[in-house]
Design an enzyme around this catalytic site. Structure first.
Site, PDB file in Angstrom:
ATOM      1  N   GLU A 156      -1.146  -8.298  -3.770  1.00  0.00           N
ATOM      2  CA  GLU A 156      -1.237  -8.625  -5.197  1.00  0.00           C
ATOM      3  C   GLU A 156      -0.044  -7.950  -5.849  1.00  0.00           C
ATOM      4  O   GLU A 156      -0.019  -6.735  -5.988  1.00  0.00           O
ATOM      5  CB  GLU A 156      -2.507  -8.040  -5.820  1.00  0.00           C
ATOM      6  CG  GLU A 156      -3.798  -8.567  -5.260  1.00  0.00           C
ATOM      7  CD  GLU A 156      -4.222  -9.863  -5.909  1.00  0.00           C
ATOM      8  OE1 GLU A 156      -3.437 -10.435  -6.703  1.00  0.00           O
ATOM      9  OE2 GLU A 156      -5.334 -10.304  -5.597  1.00  0.00           O
TER      10      GLU A 156
ATOM     11  N   LYS B 264      -5.355   4.583   0.061  1.00  0.00           N
ATOM     12  CA  LYS B 264      -4.285   5.453  -0.436  1.00  0.00           C
ATOM     13  C   LYS B 264      -3.995   5.129  -1.891  1.00  0.00           C
ATOM     14  O   LYS B 264      -3.428   4.088  -2.215  1.00  0.00           O
ATOM     15  CB  LYS B 264      -2.980   5.295   0.354  1.00  0.00           C
ATOM     16  CG  LYS B 264      -2.028   6.462   0.013  1.00  0.00           C
ATOM     17  CD  LYS B 264      -0.557   6.186   0.248  1.00  0.00           C
ATOM     18  CE  LYS B 264       0.139   5.522  -0.899  1.00  0.00           C
ATOM     19  NZ  LYS B 264       0.274   6.333  -2.126  1.00  0.00           N
TER      20      LYS B 264
ATOM     21  N   GLU C  86       9.835  -7.977 -14.303  1.00  0.00           N
ATOM     22  CA  GLU C  86       8.612  -7.341 -14.794  1.00  0.00           C
ATOM     23  C   GLU C  86       8.956  -5.972 -15.376  1.00  0.00           C
ATOM     24  O   GLU C  86       9.492  -5.114 -14.681  1.00  0.00           O
ATOM     25  CB  GLU C  86       7.628  -7.189 -13.643  1.00  0.00           C
ATOM     26  CG  GLU C  86       6.297  -6.675 -14.111  1.00  0.00           C
ATOM     27  CD  GLU C  86       5.292  -6.607 -12.978  1.00  0.00           C
ATOM     28  OE1 GLU C  86       5.652  -6.112 -11.906  1.00  0.00           O
ATOM     29  OE2 GLU C  86       4.155  -7.059 -13.187  1.00  0.00           O
TER      30      GLU C  86
ATOM     31  N   CYS D 247      -0.501  -6.138 -14.662  1.00  0.00           N
ATOM     32  CA  CYS D 247       0.257  -7.139 -13.909  1.00  0.00           C
ATOM     33  C   CYS D 247       0.174  -8.513 -14.554  1.00  0.00           C
ATOM     34  O   CYS D 247       1.051  -9.337 -14.380  1.00  0.00           O
ATOM     35  CB  CYS D 247      -0.207  -7.178 -12.463  1.00  0.00           C
ATOM     36  SG  CYS D 247      -1.972  -7.301 -12.328  1.00  0.00           S
TER      37      CYS D 247
HETATM   38  P1  NAP Z   1       4.469   0.369  -6.230  1.00  0.00           P
HETATM   39  O1  NAP Z   1       5.604   1.275  -6.415  1.00  0.00           O
HETATM   40  O2  NAP Z   1       4.660  -0.880  -5.472  1.00  0.00           O
HETATM   41  O3  NAP Z   1       3.316   1.241  -5.590  1.00  0.00           O
HETATM   42  C1  NAP Z   1       2.111   0.685  -5.172  1.00  0.00           C
HETATM   43  C2  NAP Z   1       1.596   1.493  -4.007  1.00  0.00           C
HETATM   44  O4  NAP Z   1       2.494   1.378  -2.901  1.00  0.00           O
HETATM   45  C3  NAP Z   1       1.482   2.981  -4.310  1.00  0.00           C
HETATM   46  O5  NAP Z   1       0.317   3.483  -3.700  1.00  0.00           O
HETATM   47  C4  NAP Z   1       2.741   3.538  -3.684  1.00  0.00           C
HETATM   48  O6  NAP Z   1       2.637   4.882  -3.319  1.00  0.00           O
HETATM   49  C5  NAP Z   1       2.884   2.667  -2.460  1.00  0.00           C
HETATM   50  N1  NAP Z   1       4.252   2.674  -1.939  1.00  0.00           N
HETATM   51  C6  NAP Z   1       5.406   2.912  -2.604  1.00  0.00           C
HETATM   52  N2  NAP Z   1       6.466   2.851  -1.770  1.00  0.00           N
HETATM   53  C7  NAP Z   1       5.977   2.578  -0.534  1.00  0.00           C
HETATM   54  C8  NAP Z   1       6.578   2.403   0.756  1.00  0.00           C
HETATM   55  N3  NAP Z   1       7.903   2.508   0.951  1.00  0.00           N
HETATM   56  N4  NAP Z   1       5.760   2.124   1.806  1.00  0.00           N
HETATM   57  C9  NAP Z   1       4.435   2.044   1.633  1.00  0.00           C
HETATM   58  N5  NAP Z   1       3.810   2.212   0.441  1.00  0.00           N
HETATM   59  C10 NAP Z   1       4.568   2.469  -0.636  1.00  0.00           C
HETATM   60  O7  NAP Z   1       3.849  -0.106  -7.611  1.00  0.00           O
HETATM   61  P2  NAP Z   1       3.441   0.810  -8.834  1.00  0.00           P
HETATM   62  O8  NAP Z   1       4.692   1.223  -9.493  1.00  0.00           O
HETATM   63  O9  NAP Z   1       2.464   1.839  -8.447  1.00  0.00           O
HETATM   64  O10 NAP Z   1       2.613  -0.214  -9.724  1.00  0.00           O
HETATM   65  C11 NAP Z   1       3.211  -1.118 -10.553  1.00  0.00           C
HETATM   66  C12 NAP Z   1       3.344  -2.472  -9.881  1.00  0.00           C
HETATM   67  O11 NAP Z   1       2.075  -2.930  -9.426  1.00  0.00           O
HETATM   68  C13 NAP Z   1       3.833  -3.547 -10.803  1.00  0.00           C
HETATM   69  O12 NAP Z   1       4.854  -4.275 -10.198  1.00  0.00           O
HETATM   70  C14 NAP Z   1       2.621  -4.433 -11.035  1.00  0.00           C
HETATM   71  O13 NAP Z   1       2.851  -5.743 -11.347  1.00  0.00           O
HETATM   72  C15 NAP Z   1       1.896  -4.299  -9.772  1.00  0.00           C
HETATM   73  N6  NAP Z   1       0.486  -4.603  -9.974  1.00  0.00           N
HETATM   74  C16 NAP Z   1       0.019  -5.794  -9.508  1.00  0.00           C
HETATM   75  C17 NAP Z   1      -1.297  -6.131  -9.704  1.00  0.00           C
HETATM   76  C18 NAP Z   1      -1.833  -7.420  -9.181  1.00  0.00           C
HETATM   77  O14 NAP Z   1      -3.018  -7.536  -9.030  1.00  0.00           O
HETATM   78  N7  NAP Z   1      -1.035  -8.408  -8.893  1.00  0.00           N
HETATM   79  C19 NAP Z   1      -2.150  -5.251 -10.346  1.00  0.00           C
HETATM   80  C20 NAP Z   1      -1.638  -4.055 -10.809  1.00  0.00           C
HETATM   81  C21 NAP Z   1      -0.307  -3.736 -10.607  1.00  0.00           C
HETATM   82  P3  NAP Z   1       3.228   6.066  -4.268  1.00  0.00           P
HETATM   83  O15 NAP Z   1       3.042   5.653  -5.670  1.00  0.00           O
HETATM   84  O16 NAP Z   1       2.385   7.209  -3.891  1.00  0.00           O
HETATM   85  O17 NAP Z   1       4.649   6.248  -3.889  1.00  0.00           O
END
Ligand code: NAP
Ligand code: MG
Length: 499
Positions: free
Chosen positions: A268, A192, A402, A303
């Site tokens: 992650e 997804k 962050e 990240c």
């Molecule tokens: P996010 O809001 O956590 O979303 C990540 C994924 O989770 C998306 O596919 C999102 O779907 C899904 N999601 C959101 N709410 C959910 C729920 N209630 N239940 C199940 N799935 C859900 O993060 P983002 O804003 O896309 O990305 C930024 C974050 O990713 C930052 O905090 C960053 O640090 C982190 N990140 C970490 C790494 C690492 O390797 N550690 C790498 C890259 C990014 P939708 O977007 O479709 O709602």
């Protein structure tokens, strides 16, 4: 015939580009069961570029069922490793052949500079797929030292159905970091992508079929987190859930697992990378370049972004002058222009969040040295200038939380003890950088910093052979390298009594 790529040739190609809009379930391109779709927006212009199938619980059920059927049939899970290898390497080759198309899809979807999509995102993703393809027939199992009257084997077996939920900052690369080892180990997958970035995920699912991956082994459900994402988290027939994204959502997946089938959950999550610069660093110019690139690369939506510059007080002013010079060269521009080094933030809501952190920095008394505002409003997209704060205390929100945008917080220290204390004063532990010419100091301090990735005299060093992941609230488990296989395999201990 070689063709010279120019900004004009890329823009001409955009006109002719077709966008993947349907999900891939059980080898078929399908609309959502509900018939619904959602807008895919180009953050460089704010325009809607495609309508994407909006998958939800029903589509997740279909995708998981297809994945399970494929797993049980064994066309992939029981394929000889050397043959699985061929398919994954063919997929990597197809990604290379379609590099320009994939790069354009990525840039249009998330606003990152096309030069980076072409030089980094797509080749790194293909390389990842090839690396795990190569690993298929090179990883051995173990025989235990069980003595003459027994034969003990320790074997890795595919875990079954893997769900991968990934973010929008490196959509293709994060997907490949999961797909490579998951598929190499013989699993079936439901992927997804984030709602902001479905395009490359949908496209590589088509390429995977073309490469010979059997139907149902890779399914892609585009849709929203609280519907499609949650359905995967709560599904009773998903064996392992691998996630990259925010800590907030990562914690939800741990709950979903406890409420359902105790599926393995591998996270992650975010980071707040300390970039510690000592005055005995041999190459302060390089350190300054990396300090700037480390926070402004990919608009700071990384990240491991080096978001806390922790610099020795003796060199702080001189060092910041150098960082400012590099920041000046990284002003935002049209993501489709080959000369652009910083593009647009992924969406308006995220831009507003970044701007609110900049306001918080000012309110808490940090000194704004450059940037601090939205720019290029006439383009219609979501651009924020490279922003540097001086005089930051590590307790401020801009040093603790962050931001995921182009905002650097500068903190000073007097000695190594203080530097380590500041570096470790964080809920995160994903990565850390150290700059020093003293090798003993580098090794000793590297051991004391609580982070999964330690970079000495560089930012973001490493290749596929190095594991990637975090300590503390940055998550658990590792992507990349053979360590990633832990997420995608069970270990079976077989004791055969020979007495
Ligand atoms: P996010 O809001 O956590 O979303 C990540 C994924 O989770 C998306 O596919 C999102 O779907 C899904 N999601 C959101 N709410 C959910 C729920 N209630 N239940 C199940 N799935 C859900 O993060 P983002 O804003 O896309 O990305 C930024 C974050 O990713 C930052 O905090 C960053 O640090 C982190 N990140 C970490 C790494 C690492 O390797 N550690 C790498 C890259 C990014 P939708 O977007 O479709 O709602
Ligand atoms: Mg988009």
């Amino acid at each position: 015939m070689t063709h010279t790529r120019t900004t004009a040739s890329l823009k001409a190609r955009v006109e002719a580009l077709s966008f993947p809009t349907k999900m891939l379930i059980d080898g078929k391109s399908v609309d959502a069961a509900s018939g619904k779709s959602f807008d895919c927006i180009n953050p460089g212009t704010g325009e809607v570029i495609a309508k994407i199938a909006e998958g939800d619980g029903e589509d997740v059920n279909r995708a998981v069922a297809a994945a399970r059927r494929a797993f049980d049939k064994g066309h992939w899970s029981n394929m000889a490793p050397k043959d699985r290898k061929k398919v994954l390497i063919r997929l990597a080759d197809l990604m290379d052949q379609h590099a320009e198309e994939l790069a354009l899809l990525e840039t249009l979807d998330v606003g990152k500079p096309i030069g980076d999509s072409l030089a980094v995102d797509v080749p790194s993703s293909a390389n990842c797929m090839r690396w795990y393809g190569e690993a298929c027939d090179k990883v051995y199992d173990e025989v235990a030292p069980s003595g003459p009257n027994a034969f003990g084997t320790i074997t890795r077996e595919a875990i079954g159905v893997v769900a991968a939920v990934v973010p929008w900052n490196f959509p293709l690369l994060m997907a490949c970091w999961k797909l490579g080892p998951a598929l190499a180990a013989g699993n079936s997958v439901v992927l997804k992508p984030a709602e902001q970035s479905p395009l490359t995920a949908l496209r590589i699912a088509e390429l995977a079929l073309e490469a010979g991956l059997p139907e149902g082994v890779l399914n892609v459900v585009s849709g929203f987190g609280p519907t499609a994402g949650q359905a995967l988290g709560l599904h009773m027939d998903v064996d392992s859930l691998v996630f990259t994204g925010s800590g907030e959502v990562g914690k939800l997946f741990l709950q979903y697992s406890g409420q359902s089938n105790m599926k393995r959950v591998w996270l992650e999550c975010g980071g707040k990378t300390p970039n510690v610069v000592f005055d005995d660093c041999h190459d302060l110019k390089k350190a300054a370049e990396h300090a700037a690139i480390g926070i402004f690369y990919n608009q700071g939506e990384v990240c491991t972004a080096a978001s806390r510059l922790i610099v020795q007080d003796t060199i702080k002013d001189q060092f910041l002058e150098e960082v400012l010079k590099v920041a000046e060269t990284m002003q935002p521009g049209d993501p489709l222009d080959l000369d652009t080094t910083m593009g647009a933030l992924v969406e308006e809501k995220h831009m507003d969040r970044v701007l609110s952190y900049i306001q918080a920095g000012k309110d808490e008394g940090a000194t704004l040295l450059c940037g601090g505002e939205r720019v290029l409003l006439n383009q219609g997209g979501y651009y924020v200038a490279p922003t540097i704060f001086d005089g930051v205390k590590n307790s401020m929100r801009i040093a603790q939380e962050e931001i995921f945008g182009p905002v650097l917080s500068t903190i000073t220290f007097k000695d190594a003890e203080e530097a380590v204390a500041i570096a470790n004063d964080s809920i995160f532990g994903l990565a850390a950088c150290l700059w020093t010419g003293d090798v003993n100091k580098a090794i000793k301090l590297s051991r004391r910093i609580r982070a999964g990735n330690m970079w000495v005299n560089c930012w973001d060093g490493g290749d596929m052979s190095m594991p990637f992941g975090g300590y503390k609230q940055s998550g658990n488990g590792r992507d990349k390298s053979l360590h990633a296989l832990d997420k995608y395999t069970e270990i079976k201990a077989t004791w055969i009594d020979l007495s």
